[in-house]
Design a protein around this motif. Structure first.
Motif, PDB file in Angstrom:
ATOM      1  N   THR A 103       0.832  -1.205   0.000  1.00 30.69           N
ATOM      2  CA  THR A 103       0.000   0.000   0.000  1.00 30.69           C
ATOM      3  C   THR A 103       0.867   1.256   0.000  1.00 30.69           C
ATOM      4  O   THR A 103       0.627   2.182  -0.779  1.00 30.69           O
ATOM      5  CB  THR A 103      -0.931   0.006   1.229  1.00 30.69           C
ATOM      6  N   THR A 104       1.873   1.270   0.847  1.00 28.90           N
ATOM      7  CA  THR A 104       2.780   2.420   0.911  1.00 28.90           C
ATOM      8  C   THR A 104       3.509   2.590  -0.419  1.00 28.90           C
ATOM      9  O   THR A 104       3.616   3.706  -0.948  1.00 28.90           O
ATOM     10  CB  THR A 104       3.802   2.231   2.046  1.00 28.90           C
TER      11      THR A 104
ATOM     12  N   ASN B 232       1.115   3.981  -3.013  1.00 32.22           N
ATOM     13  CA  ASN B 232       0.867   5.408  -2.793  1.00 32.22           C
ATOM     14  C   ASN B 232       2.026   6.262  -3.298  1.00 32.22           C
ATOM     15  O   ASN B 232       1.815   7.302  -3.927  1.00 32.22           O
ATOM     16  CB  ASN B 232       0.614   5.690  -1.307  1.00 32.22           C
TER      17      ASN B 232
ATOM     18  N   ASN C 154       1.983   6.328  -7.084  1.00 30.15           N
ATOM     19  CA  ASN C 154       0.931   7.228  -7.564  1.00 30.15           C
ATOM     20  C   ASN C 154       1.348   8.696  -7.431  1.00 30.15           C
ATOM     21  O   ASN C 154       1.097   9.503  -8.323  1.00 30.15           O
ATOM     22  CB  ASN C 154      -0.382   6.985  -6.825  1.00 30.15           C
ATOM     23  N   GLN C 155       1.991   9.037  -6.325  1.00 32.32           N
ATOM     24  CA  GLN C 155       2.469  10.407  -6.130  1.00 32.32           C
ATOM     25  C   GLN C 155       3.545  10.762  -7.163  1.00 32.32           C
ATOM     26  O   GLN C 155       3.551  11.869  -7.704  1.00 32.32           O
ATOM     27  CB  GLN C 155       3.021  10.580  -4.717  1.00 32.32           C
TER      28      GLN C 155
END
Length: 65
Positions: A11-12, A15, A18-19
Motif C-alpha cells: 500500500t505504501t 501510494n 501514484n504520487q
C-alpha cells in the motif's frame, strides 16, 4: 553492521508510485508550457524589426514566411 532497510508494504509503495506519477504529469505539463512559451518568443524575435535590422534584412509582416 547496519541493519538492512525495511521494504515498505504494498500500500505504501503504491501510494508513493501514484504520487510520483502525478509529479511526472505535472512536470510534463510545465515543460509543455515552457516549450510553447519558447516557440512564441522565438516567433516574436523573428518578427522583430530590431532583429531584421541587425541581420540587415527588411521587415515583412507576412507571417507565412
Amino acid at each position: 553492521m547496519k541493519p538492512s532497510p525495511k521494504l515498505p508494504d504494498n500500500t505504501t509503495r503504491q501510494n508513493e508510485v501514484n504520487q510520483l506519477r502525478l509529479l511526472v504529469k505535472q512536470w510534463d505539463s510545465l515543460i509543455l508550457e515552457l516549450d510553447e512559451l519558447n516557440a512564441s518568443l522565438e516567433a516574436d524575435i523573428r518578427q522583430s524589426s530590431l532583429t531584421a535590422y541587425r541581420l540587415g534584412k527588411t521587415v515583412s509582416n507576412d507571417v507565412t514566411k
